[in-house]
Write a protein that holds these residues in place. Structure first.
Motif, short mmCIF file in Angstrom:
data_model
loop_
_atom_site.label_atom_id
_atom_site.label_comp_id
_atom_site.label_asym_id
_atom_site.label_seq_id
_atom_site.Cartn_x
_atom_site.Cartn_y
_atom_site.Cartn_z
N ARG A 85 1.16 -1.31 -0.39
CA ARG A 85 0.17 0.08 0.23
C ARG A 85 0.77 1.27 -0.10
N ARG A 86 2.05 0.97 0.53
CA ARG A 86 3.21 2.20 0.41
C ARG A 86 4.25 1.83 -1.07
N GLU A 87 5.11 3.15 -1.34
CA GLU A 87 6.21 2.34 -2.09
C GLU A 87 6.99 1.50 -0.80
N PRO A 88 7.54 0.29 -1.59
CA PRO A 88 8.48 -0.65 -0.45
C PRO A 88 10.00 -0.03 -1.71
N ARG A 89 10.78 0.51 0.17
CA ARG A 89 12.66 0.62 -0.78
C ARG A 89 13.21 -1.25 -0.82
N VAL A 90 13.60 -1.54 -1.78
CA VAL A 90 14.05 -2.15 -2.06
C VAL A 90 16.08 -2.26 -2.44
N GLY A 91 16.88 -3.18 -1.86
CA GLY A 91 18.05 -3.41 -2.12
C GLY A 91 18.62 -4.02 -1.42
N ILE A 92 19.79 -4.61 -1.31
CA ILE A 92 20.51 -6.15 -0.56
C ILE A 92 21.22 -5.35 0.36
N PRO A 93 20.88 -5.81 1.29
CA PRO A 93 21.65 -4.95 3.08
C PRO A 93 22.78 -5.28 3.07
N ARG A 94 23.60 -4.50 3.74
CA ARG A 94 24.78 -3.95 3.97
C ARG A 94 24.96 -5.13 4.65
N LYS A 95 23.94 -5.88 6.22
CA LYS A 95 24.86 -6.50 7.30
C LYS A 95 25.82 -7.56 6.82
N ARG A 96 25.98 -8.53 7.06
CA ARG A 96 26.55 -9.75 6.36
C ARG A 96 26.13 -10.88 8.03
N HIS A 97 25.85 -12.09 6.73
CA HIS A 97 25.25 -12.87 7.60
C HIS A 97 25.62 -13.59 8.72
N ARG A 98 25.22 -14.87 9.46
CA ARG A 98 26.39 -14.83 10.84
C ARG A 98 27.18 -15.74 10.14
N ARG A 99 27.26 -16.29 8.21
CA ARG A 99 28.86 -17.05 8.05
C ARG A 99 29.50 -16.40 7.85
N ARG A 149 -4.21 2.94 -5.44
CA ARG A 149 -2.90 2.37 -5.95
C ARG A 149 -1.83 1.81 -5.35
N VAL A 150 -1.80 1.15 -5.89
CA VAL A 150 -0.73 -0.24 -5.40
C VAL A 150 1.60 -0.36 -5.67
N TRP A 151 1.79 -1.25 -5.13
CA TRP A 151 3.25 -1.59 -5.64
C TRP A 151 3.59 -2.78 -6.03
N THR A 152 3.86 -3.28 -6.34
CA THR A 152 4.17 -5.11 -6.86
C THR A 152 5.68 -4.82 -7.12
N VAL A 159 10.85 -2.02 -8.48
CA VAL A 159 9.75 -1.32 -8.42
C VAL A 159 8.96 -0.92 -8.93
N ARG A 160 7.07 -1.11 -8.89
CA ARG A 160 6.37 -0.47 -10.21
C ARG A 160 5.03 -0.67 -9.34
N ALA A 161 5.20 0.74 -9.48
CA ALA A 161 3.58 0.86 -9.20
C ALA A 161 2.31 0.98 -9.91
N GLU A 162 1.04 0.16 -9.70
CA GLU A 162 0.60 -0.63 -10.14
C GLU A 162 -0.76 0.39 -9.68
N TRP A 163 -2.89 -0.15 -10.43
CA TRP A 163 -3.19 0.56 -9.76
C TRP A 163 -4.51 -1.25 -10.12
N LEU A 164 -5.13 -1.65 -8.65
CA LEU A 164 -5.75 -2.39 -8.54
C LEU A 164 -7.15 -2.26 -8.57
N VAL A 165 -7.76 -2.68 -8.90
CA VAL A 165 -9.35 -2.80 -8.76
C VAL A 165 -9.53 -4.55 -8.60
N ILE A 166 -10.81 -3.99 -7.41
CA ILE A 166 -11.41 -5.32 -6.54
C ILE A 166 -12.61 -4.96 -7.07
#
Length: 204
Positions: A85-99, A149-152, A159-166
């Motif tokens: 319902r709100r535009e998400p922010r997408v990326g690759i996290p900076r922190k490392r995995h435990r291994r 108005r939604v984001w997928t 990230v893409r903005a689209e219209w949702l009709v229900i």
């Protein structure tokens, strides 16, 4: 479309008997659909938009490819399709995995939550309007509609903005359509476009 098994060596005799060209290779229905649209555009066939059922509409990349071709679409989608319902922010996290390995796959970095479209249909935040659209063989097409108005997010992290009709029928059943019309498109236009696939089915 031919099932993948038909392109295997075991079906060579059947392919010959049916006249299948020897150079044919397996292609998904999604890929064949895009090729048909490419041919229509190349030959100058006039059309306003592509309307498709949920088999095609659920494919996020298919919808993105139509957008890249500057083609408007009204794509039916399953009830479990995730939207924001709100535009998400997408990326690759900076922190490392435990291994000690650095993540290489994208993730939603902000706190936004994805919702199945069926949940939006049940949400108290969703605004409905009752419309009488057109006459049908069984009387007037009459239903409740919600436009939002939604984001997928595509598989590649776009990230893409689209219209949702229900569309909510009088018996409570809901159907869902995603459209890529401009942000200033009137709700009435989106609702009418979400119901256009009926005419294709009628032609069939």
């Amino acid at each position: 479309f031919l099932p993948e098994a038909w392109l295997m060596p075991a079906y060579a005799e059947q392919r010959t008997a049916c006249g299948v060209p020897a150079e044919r290779v397996f292609q998904r229905k999604i890929d064949l659909g895009l090729q048909m649209i490419d041919r229509a555009q190349a030959k100058g066939l006039p059309f306003d938009r592509v309307a498709c059922d949920a088999f095609y509409g659920r494919d996020r990349q298919f919808r993105a490819d139509l957008q890249a071709k500057h083609v408007l679409y009204a794509a039916d989608i399953p009830a479990d399709t995730l939207v924001y319902r709100r535009e998400p922010r997408v990326g690759i996290p900076r922190k490392r995995h435990r291994r000690g390995r650095t993540p290489t796959r994208w993730k939603v970095l902000s706190g936004h939550q994805a919702h199945p479209v069926s949940r939006l249909a049940r949400s108290t935040q969703t605004t409905w309007r009752h419309l009488r659209l057109r006459p049908t063989e069984r009387g007037w097409l009459e239903a409740d509609f919600a436009v939002e108005r939604v984001w997928t997010i595509t598989k590649a992290g776009q990230v893409r903005a689209e219209w949702l009709v229900i569309r909510r029928e009088l018996n409570g059943d809901c159907s869902y359509t995603l459209l890529n019309d401009p942000p200033d498109t009137p709700a009435e236009t989106l609702i009418a476009a979400s119901c256009q696939r009926y005419f294709t089915e009628r032609v069939y």
